[in-house]
Design an enzyme around this catalytic site. Structure first.
Site, mmCIF file in Angstrom:
data_model
loop_
_atom_site.group_PDB
_atom_site.id
_atom_site.type_symbol
_atom_site.label_atom_id
_atom_site.label_comp_id
_atom_site.label_asym_id
_atom_site.label_seq_id
_atom_site.Cartn_x
_atom_site.Cartn_y
_atom_site.Cartn_z
ATOM 1 N NE ARG A 148 -3.493 0.014 2.591
ATOM 2 C CZ ARG A 148 -3.945 0.276 3.836
ATOM 3 N NH1 ARG A 148 -3.813 -0.616 4.808
ATOM 4 N NH2 ARG A 148 -4.504 1.424 4.094
ATOM 5 N N GLY B 188 -16.724 10.466 2.257
ATOM 6 C CA GLY B 188 -16.097 9.219 1.811
ATOM 7 C C GLY B 188 -15.764 8.237 2.898
ATOM 8 C CB THR B 189 -15.878 7.695 6.202
ATOM 9 O OG1 THR B 189 -15.643 6.666 7.170
ATOM 10 C CG2 THR B 189 -16.823 8.717 6.785
ATOM 11 C CG ASP C 99 -4.292 8.979 1.099
ATOM 12 O OD1 ASP C 99 -5.341 8.332 0.875
ATOM 13 O OD2 ASP C 99 -4.302 10.206 1.321
ATOM 14 C CB CYS D 250 15.419 2.531 14.113
ATOM 15 S SG CYS D 250 15.036 4.186 14.754
ATOM 16 C CB CYS E 87 14.326 4.808 19.898
ATOM 17 S SG CYS E 87 13.990 5.230 18.181
ATOM 18 C CG HIS F 76 -7.412 5.692 11.608
ATOM 19 N ND1 HIS F 76 -8.474 5.271 10.843
ATOM 20 C CD2 HIS F 76 -7.923 5.892 12.857
ATOM 21 C CE1 HIS F 76 -9.567 5.232 11.592
ATOM 22 N NE2 HIS F 76 -9.260 5.601 12.815
ATOM 23 C CG ASN G 20 -8.325 8.485 3.788
ATOM 24 O OD1 ASN G 20 -9.027 7.550 4.198
ATOM 25 N ND2 ASN G 20 -8.769 9.395 2.937
HETATM 26 C C1 BV8 Z 1 -9.876 2.049 19.495
HETATM 27 C C2 BV8 Z 1 -5.362 1.163 9.964
HETATM 28 C C3 BV8 Z 1 -9.662 1.960 21.829
HETATM 29 C C4 BV8 Z 1 -4.526 1.800 8.988
HETATM 30 C C5 BV8 Z 1 -7.664 1.358 10.577
HETATM 31 C C6 BV8 Z 1 -16.705 1.651 19.857
HETATM 32 C C7 BV8 Z 1 -15.900 2.670 20.357
HETATM 33 C C8 BV8 Z 1 -14.510 2.593 20.233
HETATM 34 C C9 BV8 Z 1 -13.910 1.499 19.590
HETATM 35 C C10 BV8 Z 1 -14.710 0.502 19.088
HETATM 36 C C11 BV8 Z 1 -16.105 0.571 19.221
HETATM 37 N N1 BV8 Z 1 -16.614 -0.553 18.655
HETATM 38 C C12 BV8 Z 1 -15.592 -1.296 18.148
HETATM 39 C C13 BV8 Z 1 -14.432 -0.705 18.411
HETATM 40 C C14 BV8 Z 1 -13.104 -1.215 18.042
HETATM 41 C C15 BV8 Z 1 -12.645 -0.759 16.656
HETATM 42 C C16 BV8 Z 1 -13.763 -0.631 15.657
HETATM 43 O O1 BV8 Z 1 -14.267 0.451 15.408
HETATM 44 N N2 BV8 Z 1 -14.114 -1.750 15.045
HETATM 45 C C17 BV8 Z 1 -15.148 -1.727 14.022
HETATM 46 C C18 BV8 Z 1 -14.717 -2.593 12.834
HETATM 47 C C19 BV8 Z 1 -16.438 -2.214 14.659
HETATM 48 N N3 BV8 Z 1 -11.957 0.491 16.752
HETATM 49 C C20 BV8 Z 1 -10.653 0.492 17.077
HETATM 50 O O2 BV8 Z 1 -10.032 -0.524 17.347
HETATM 51 C C21 BV8 Z 1 -9.934 1.835 17.132
HETATM 52 N N4 BV8 Z 1 -9.228 1.926 18.355
HETATM 53 O O3 BV8 Z 1 -11.052 2.155 19.595
HETATM 54 O O4 BV8 Z 1 -9.040 2.018 20.566
HETATM 55 C C22 BV8 Z 1 -8.616 2.133 22.851
HETATM 56 C C23 BV8 Z 1 -8.967 2.756 24.027
HETATM 57 C C24 BV8 Z 1 -7.998 2.928 24.986
HETATM 58 C C25 BV8 Z 1 -6.705 2.462 24.775
HETATM 59 C C26 BV8 Z 1 -6.376 1.830 23.587
HETATM 60 C C27 BV8 Z 1 -7.326 1.644 22.616
HETATM 61 C C28 BV8 Z 1 -8.876 1.960 16.027
HETATM 62 C C29 BV8 Z 1 -9.517 2.130 14.701
HETATM 63 C C30 BV8 Z 1 -8.439 2.349 13.630
HETATM 64 C C31 BV8 Z 1 -8.193 1.063 12.936
HETATM 65 N N5 BV8 Z 1 -7.287 1.237 11.806
HETATM 66 N N6 BV8 Z 1 -6.771 1.378 9.619
HETATM 67 C C32 BV8 Z 1 -4.780 1.187 7.672
HETATM 68 O O5 BV8 Z 1 -4.553 -0.011 7.501
HETATM 69 O O6 BV8 Z 1 -5.224 1.955 6.805
HETATM 70 S S1 BV8 Z 1 -9.306 1.477 10.221
HETATM 71 C C33 BV8 Z 1 -9.609 1.523 8.558
HETATM 72 O O7 BV8 Z 1 -11.035 1.738 8.443
HETATM 73 C C34 BV8 Z 1 -8.966 2.680 7.847
HETATM 74 O O8 BV8 Z 1 -8.194 3.507 8.657
HETATM 75 C C35 BV8 Z 1 -10.162 3.468 7.338
HETATM 76 O O9 BV8 Z 1 -9.906 4.799 7.332
HETATM 77 C C36 BV8 Z 1 -11.193 3.118 8.333
HETATM 78 C C37 BV8 Z 1 -12.618 3.455 7.962
HETATM 79 O O10 BV8 Z 1 -12.870 3.002 6.682
HETATM 80 P P1 BV8 Z 1 -13.365 4.089 5.605
HETATM 81 O O11 BV8 Z 1 -12.318 5.126 5.477
HETATM 82 O O12 BV8 Z 1 -14.728 4.529 5.947
HETATM 83 O O13 BV8 Z 1 -13.354 3.233 4.291
HETATM 84 P P2 BV8 Z 1 -14.458 2.184 3.817
HETATM 85 O O14 BV8 Z 1 -13.865 1.382 2.710
HETATM 86 O O15 BV8 Z 1 -15.031 1.489 5.013
HETATM 87 O O16 BV8 Z 1 -15.626 3.100 3.231
HETATM 88 C C38 BV8 Z 1 -15.382 3.886 2.087
HETATM 89 C C39 BV8 Z 1 -16.610 4.754 1.896
HETATM 90 O O17 BV8 Z 1 -16.370 5.623 0.791
HETATM 91 C C40 BV8 Z 1 -17.859 3.958 1.577
HETATM 92 O O18 BV8 Z 1 -18.945 4.470 2.307
HETATM 93 C C41 BV8 Z 1 -18.069 4.206 0.060
HETATM 94 O O19 BV8 Z 1 -19.437 4.257 -0.270
HETATM 95 C C42 BV8 Z 1 -17.454 5.576 -0.090
HETATM 96 N N7 BV8 Z 1 -16.910 5.834 -1.426
HETATM 97 C C43 BV8 Z 1 -16.309 4.966 -2.263
HETATM 98 N N8 BV8 Z 1 -15.944 5.618 -3.399
HETATM 99 C C44 BV8 Z 1 -16.312 6.916 -3.244
HETATM 100 C C45 BV8 Z 1 -16.929 7.062 -1.992
HETATM 101 N N9 BV8 Z 1 -17.423 8.236 -1.543
HETATM 102 C C46 BV8 Z 1 -17.294 9.302 -2.370
HETATM 103 N N10 BV8 Z 1 -16.716 9.245 -3.586
HETATM 104 C C47 BV8 Z 1 -16.221 8.077 -4.053
HETATM 105 N N11 BV8 Z 1 -15.664 8.040 -5.278
#
Ligand code: BV8
Length: 232
Positions: free
Chosen positions: A63, A179-180, A98, A140, A124, A113, A96
């Site tokens: 990626r 876009g999310t 990127d 590193c 470190c 993120h 994102n």
């Molecule tokens: C955390 C890594 C706690 C980098 C990513 C409730 C509250 C808090 C947490 C949780 C909760 N329930 C569950 C959780 C845990 C979890 C979570 O949310 N799980 C989900 C699956 C249920 N959350 C976490 O673990 C987060 N951490 O809560 O920590 C904590 C507390 C104390 C101490 C320590 C920890 C961490 C979340 C981050 C995870 N990392 N990515 C990488 O690999 O990229 S997440 C990943 O999904 C990406 O970062 C991405 O940004 C993110 C969201 O996805 P989207 O960006 O929305 O992309 P997606 O494909 O889903 O959708 C695209 C959209 O665009 C669509 O709607 C589509 O229709 C649209 N689209 C497409 N084309 C177009 C368009 N729109 C316009 N124009 C177009 N052309």
């Protein structure tokens, strides 16, 4: 609540993978998305990295290389124009990893993120700009240890700068989501916080998201059409 730019002063804009889709960067969910080719738990958790570092590092190498060939699109450019000319508070909170917002010229950007083009040394704790591969466990640049990982927030890890994000949401008159899918928290919960604190809420997306019910207004279509039409 008005979502008209003429009536607001402080704006928070949340962006997701959809704003980069028309630049050729895969989204996560939806036809052929990243998570359809790889299970989340296999590539985007600390447990996955501990279990199979080579798979995870290869996933991010692929990626990181891909985004360096991509260009910002009209949606990134429109947000950069808005950022450059906006007199009030404005913060682009992107999920994102990127750098297309910055390459389009936006300045007030926060990567909650993390960022593909950084490497984080778990020895470190220093984050360094990084464009090359990590799979061969390079040293590193700061401490020489072979302890680099992608500087991205995995599931179960705390997103970056949440205090700064909530401060901006508290002051916002307008919260815009672009876009999310609204699938990942705490990012997906920000619209409800903004709404509860009195901000107008606008969603610009290709299709309704999981959070659409929380927006005052939803406009459906590609970001490269919707965002310039909203900004200009
Ligand atoms: C955390 C890594 C706690 C980098 C990513 C409730 C509250 C808090 C947490 C949780 C909760 N329930 C569950 C959780 C845990 C979890 C979570 O949310 N799980 C989900 C699956 C249920 N959350 C976490 O673990 C987060 N951490 O809560 O920590 C904590 C507390 C104390 C101490 C320590 C920890 C961490 C979340 C981050 C995870 N990392 N990515 C990488 O690999 O990229 S997440 C990943 O999904 C990406 O970062 C991405 O940004 C993110 C969201 O996805 P989207 O960006 O929305 O992309 P997606 O494909 O889903 O959708 C695209 C959209 O665009 C669509 O709607 C589509 O229709 C649209 N689209 C497409 N084309 C177009 C368009 N729109 C316009 N124009 C177009 N052309």
């Amino acid at each position: 609540m008005t979502t008209d730019l003429n009536d607001v002063r402080n704006i928070v804009i949340l962006t997701g993978a959809g704003i980069s889709a028309e630049s050729g960067i895969d989204t996560f969910r939806g036809g052929g998305g990243l998570w359809e080719k790889h299970r989340v738990e296999d590539v985007a958790t600390p447990e996955a990295f501990a279990r199979d570092p080579e798979l995870v590092l290869c996933f991010y190498d692929m990626r990181r290389a891909a985004i360096q060939e991509k260009e910002p699109n009209a949606a990134h450019a429109a947000l950069a124009r808005l950022d450059a000319g906006w007199p009030g508070d404005l913060l682009i909170v992107t999920q994102n990893v990127d750098d297309l917002h910055e390459r389009a010229g936006a300045r007030r950007v926060l990567h909650m993120h993390g960022e593909h083009l950084n490497a984080w040394c778990t020895a470190c704790d220093v984050r360094s700009p990084w464009r090359d591969s990590l799979v061969d466990r390079p040293a590193c640049p700061e401490c020489g240890e072979r302890a680099l990982r992608p500087d991205v927030v995995w599931f179960g890890e705390m997103p970056y700068q949440m205090d700064r994000i909530y401060d901006a949401v508290r002051k916002a008159d307008l919260f815009v989501s672009i876009g999310t899918s609204g699938a990942v928290y705490p990012a997906a919960g920000l619209v409800r916080t903004a709404r509860d604190l009195g901000a107008a809420t606008l969603e610009l997306n290709l299709e309704p998201s999981q959070g659409s019910a929380w927006f005052d207004e939803t406009r459906l279509g590609p970001a490269s059409d919707l965002v310039p039409a909203w900004v200009d």
